[in-house]
Structures are given as C-alpha cells and as structure tokens.
Motif scaffolding. Structure first.
Motif, PDB file in Angstrom:
ATOM      1  N   UNK A   1       0.852  -1.187   0.000  1.00 14.05           N
ATOM      2  CA  UNK A   1       0.000   0.000   0.000  1.00 14.05           C
ATOM      3  C   UNK A   1       0.890   1.240   0.000  1.00 14.05           C
ATOM      4  N   UNK A   2       0.416   2.287  -0.644  1.00 12.31           N
ATOM      5  CA  UNK A   2       1.123   3.568  -0.644  1.00 12.31           C
ATOM      6  C   UNK A   2       0.114   4.668  -0.884  1.00 12.31           C
TER       7      UNK A   2
ATOM      8  N   UNK B   1       3.797   0.896   2.771  1.00 10.44           N
ATOM      9  CA  UNK B   1       3.869  -0.369   3.491  1.00 10.44           C
ATOM     10  C   UNK B   1       4.130  -1.468   2.463  1.00 10.44           C
ATOM     11  N   UNK B   2       5.281  -2.119   2.604  1.00  9.24           N
ATOM     12  CA  UNK B   2       5.691  -3.133   1.637  1.00  9.24           C
ATOM     13  C   UNK B   2       5.425  -4.530   2.168  1.00  9.24           C
TER      14      UNK B   2
ATOM     15  N   UNK C   1      -3.332   0.312  -3.466  1.00  8.22           N
ATOM     16  CA  UNK C   1      -2.787  -0.940  -2.957  1.00  8.22           C
ATOM     17  C   UNK C   1      -2.798  -1.924  -4.113  1.00  8.22           C
ATOM     18  N   UNK C   2      -1.839  -2.830  -4.121  1.00  7.70           N
ATOM     19  CA  UNK C   2      -1.713  -3.698  -5.278  1.00  7.70           C
ATOM     20  C   UNK C   2      -1.149  -5.055  -4.910  1.00  7.70           C
ATOM     21  N   UNK C   3      -1.584  -6.049  -5.686  1.00  8.69           N
ATOM     22  CA  UNK C   3      -1.036  -7.396  -5.633  1.00  8.69           C
ATOM     23  C   UNK C   3      -0.081  -7.524  -6.821  1.00  8.69           C
TER      24      UNK C   3
ATOM     25  N   UNK D   1      -5.247  -1.321  -7.402  1.00  7.12           N
ATOM     26  CA  UNK D   1      -6.447  -0.577  -7.031  1.00  7.12           C
ATOM     27  C   UNK D   1      -6.017   0.848  -6.660  1.00  7.12           C
ATOM     28  N   UNK D   2      -6.367   1.814  -7.499  1.00  7.41           N
ATOM     29  CA  UNK D   2      -6.057   3.224  -7.242  1.00  7.41           C
ATOM     30  C   UNK D   2      -7.329   3.890  -6.711  1.00  7.41           C
ATOM     31  N   UNK D   3      -7.259   4.484  -5.535  1.00  3.93           N
ATOM     32  CA  UNK D   3      -8.450   5.093  -4.945  1.00  3.93           C
ATOM     33  C   UNK D   3      -8.222   6.577  -4.677  1.00  3.93           C
ATOM     34  N   UNK D   4      -9.288   7.327  -4.831  1.00  2.00           N
ATOM     35  CA  UNK D   4      -9.275   8.767  -4.566  1.00  2.00           C
ATOM     36  C   UNK D   4     -10.511   9.104  -3.751  1.00  2.00           C
TER      37      UNK D   4
END
Length: 385
Positions: free
Chosen positions: A89-90, A97-98, A211-213, A325-328
C-alpha cells in the motif's frame, strides 16, 4: 330541540334508500369480492411502507481530517502461487507499506482451485532462514556489488539489496552461495502451478493512494517502488483473478460494492505471444454516514469504479504485472438518514385507498349492470345479434 335535530337531518350527505329498492346482482357480488381483495392488498402494502423506515439522502462537504479508512479485500488468483505474491500500500502523503503481513492471510490452492492446506497468516519472514556464514569467514562476499571494502552480504536479501543499489540486475542466483539457503526461492519452485487466495484488512490514511497485488518481493529504491521478478525467470505471470470482496468500511442496509464477485480472465494470445499485464481499477471513494432511526450511526464509504488493462510489452519500461487498485477520496459526503412516515400520512393513504377503490368499483359495477340491462332488453325484443 326537534327543530335542531331536523336541521341536522337535512345536513345528511348520505341519504338512505329503502331496502325494497335495492337490486343485488351476481356481477355486483364479483365486483365486491375483487374490490375487497384489491383494497386489502393495497392496505397491506401501505402498512408495510408505514412500518418500514424511508431512507433520506443528503449531501454535505466532508470536513473530517486525520482519519483512516479500513479496507477489506479478498481476491483469488487461480494461476499465481502464494509465494509469488506480495501486497503493498502507498499513498500521496508518502506513507508506504511493503509486503504487508499484518491481518493478511493466504490460502494455497491446487491447479483445480481446491485448498491445499489450512489458511495461514501471511508472514514475510517465514521464508527467511538465519544467515548462513562461511566456515572460513564471518563476512561473505557481495559478488562485486559492495560499496565499501568491509561490506558483508551474509544473506540472499543482502546480496539482492547490494545489487539494487548498484543498479544491477540479478538475473540468476545459481552462483550465489547465500541464496542456496533461502527458503523463499525454494517455495517459488515448490508452489509453481498452484493458485492462491489472499485476503485481509488494511488500514490506510484517508488520502488518495493505491494498494496492489504484484509478483516478487517489493523494495523502495530511492523514489522508485521496485518488485524483484527475477526469481520467476520466463514464467508467465498470469493474474487472472476473482474479487470475492472489496469494501471500504462497514456495511449498511442497501449497500452495494460494485466489485464483489467480479471475475477477470487473462486476455487471449496476442502478437507478442502470451499476454500479461497490469489490471487497473480506479476507485472513487465517497464518505458515507448512515443514521438509523434509533440515532445509531455508521461511518463508512461507498465507491464507484472504472477498469483498465495495460499490457506488458517486451523491453524496458514495461508495465509491472499485477492487480492495482487506485483510490481517490470525494470531497462530498453522503448522509443517509432513516425516517418514518407519520401516522396521519398513513391514515390519509388508507382513506384514499378505501375511497378510491370503493368509487372505482361502483363505477365498474354500474357499467356492468347497465350493460347487462341493455343486452337483456334487446334480447327480449329479438334485436340482439
């Protein structure tokens, strides 16, 4: 007194007819039954609406500050092994967070999709052994990637880190003594051909982010976010996936998450052979407050989504395969309040139902009665054909 009662009698808007002048018909009985049934159904419908609270939506500016968002995510990857996946997540505030392992779980799946073992909590450090030192020296070589003469690389991760700092690509680890004792590489080979279900709960700042897989372990090199996919070699990274659940907060009555149950398959073979790439979901998160009729409130979020697939082309600069997943955050907050109709409104509706059905049924009955009367008269005169 009799004069007053006489005047009151003259005000009667419902004059009574002697029963000797009433004519009862079969059609009138049928109309009465049908109208009674309709009246009862409409009454029950209105009563249900009266007992059920109505939802009133209002919009306001979201003035909250310094809050976090709880994200619940559950995704199944039928062709990506658990050891190959990492979750990061970033956000735009710079927080990163890696390879998350807090409240994140993995379930290994066979090629047919059946669970291979009990679900286990994702633990990044579970695939790392204690540093293995050479019998001749306590400081092992970095294979030319050391920055100082006395720098040691006693683990496979330290060798990789040294290579990254140099900007070198570690394409193979066969010649790396430290990597022969790394369970991470062993698990990559052991789980090849499996699938994985990964789920968990993420706490992120209430700012735009993602956040991404993605495959391989993730690192931060300067201002760049890097995933090490060298251990996978030429293996196809097929991120076909099913989003079992994705929510940005607690559920409320009538809440719908548009990505729940969505299945996405890898595109067919293209010009460059097997296609892999980045599955992108752009989410617009709307803060929502749901207020129950008993004044209990739930602070949550709902979202809308658009999708995109970015193919990984051969050569440098290609898109990293994975599910992103890009969120705004929307600056507008939705406030949903439960309201109950007043008893006077319910009483008015019931009166309208009774009066309306009674009037319409009277018109229908009169039409049928007069029609029958005309037809019977013509039959008596022999003029009905």
């Amino acid at each position: 007194m009799s004069g007053v009662l006489g005047k009151l009698k003259n005000l009667d808007a419902y004059p009574k007819i002697n029963e000797d002048f009433f004519t009862k018909t079969i059609s009138g009985g049928l109309v009465t039954i049908v109208s009674s049934i309709i009246m009862i159904l409409l009454f029950l419908s209105e009563f249900t609406l009266y007992m059920r609270p109505n939802s009133v939506h209002e919009l306001s500016v979201d003035t909250s500050r310094g809050e976090t968002i709880s994200i619940e995510v559950d995704v199944t990857f039928p062709f990506m092994p658990c050891a190959w996946l990492s979750l990061d997540t970033m956000d735009i505030s710079g927080e990163l967070h890696l390879d998350l392992d807090h409240d994140v779980y993995k379930q290994r799946l066979s090629a047919s999709g059946t669970p291979l073992k009990e679900a286990e909590k994702h633990n990044v450090h579970a695939t790392k052994k204690e540093p293995v030192h050479s019998t001749n020296a306590s400081c092992m070589t970095c294979y030319g990637a050391q920055e100082t003469e006395d720098q040691c690389c006693n683990t496979c991760d330290e060798v990789r880190s040294a290579y990254r700092k140099k900007g070198w690509a570690l394409l193979t680890t066969d010649h790396i003594e430290q990597c022969k004792h790394d369970e991470y590489l062993d698990s990559i080979m052991d789980q090849k051909g499996e699938g994985c279900r990964m789920w968990g709960k993420l706490e992120v700042n209430k700012v735009a982010g993602n956040f991404h897989f993605a495959p391989g372990r993730s690192y931060q090199q300067g201002s760049m976010h890097v995933h090490d996919i060298a251990p996978f070699g030429d293996s196809l990274l097929d991120f076909t996936h099913t989003i079992n659940k994705l929510s940005f907060g607690k559920p409320y009555p009538g809440m719908k998450n548009p990505l729940d149950g969505v299945k996405v398959k890898r595109p067919p073979v293209g010009v460059h052979g097997q296609i892999t790439g980045m599955y992108q979901y752009f989410l617009k998160v709307v803060p929502t407050v749901y207020s129950y009729i008993n004044n209990k409130t739930i602070s949550t979020n709902q979202f809308s989504v658009t999708e995109n697939f970015r193919e990984s082309q051969p050569g440098p600069g290609k898109a990293l395969p994975g599910v992103f997943f890009f969120f705004d955050l929307s600056p507008i907050k939705v406030v949903i309040s439960e309201k109950k109709s007043s008893f006077l409104h319910f009483l008015t509706s019931v009166c309208a139902i009774v009066g309306g059905v009674f009037t319409v049924s009277g018109i229908v009955d009169a039409f049928i009665y007069q029609g029958e009367k005309i037809i019977r008269k013509k039959m008596e005169l022999g003029k009905f054909t």
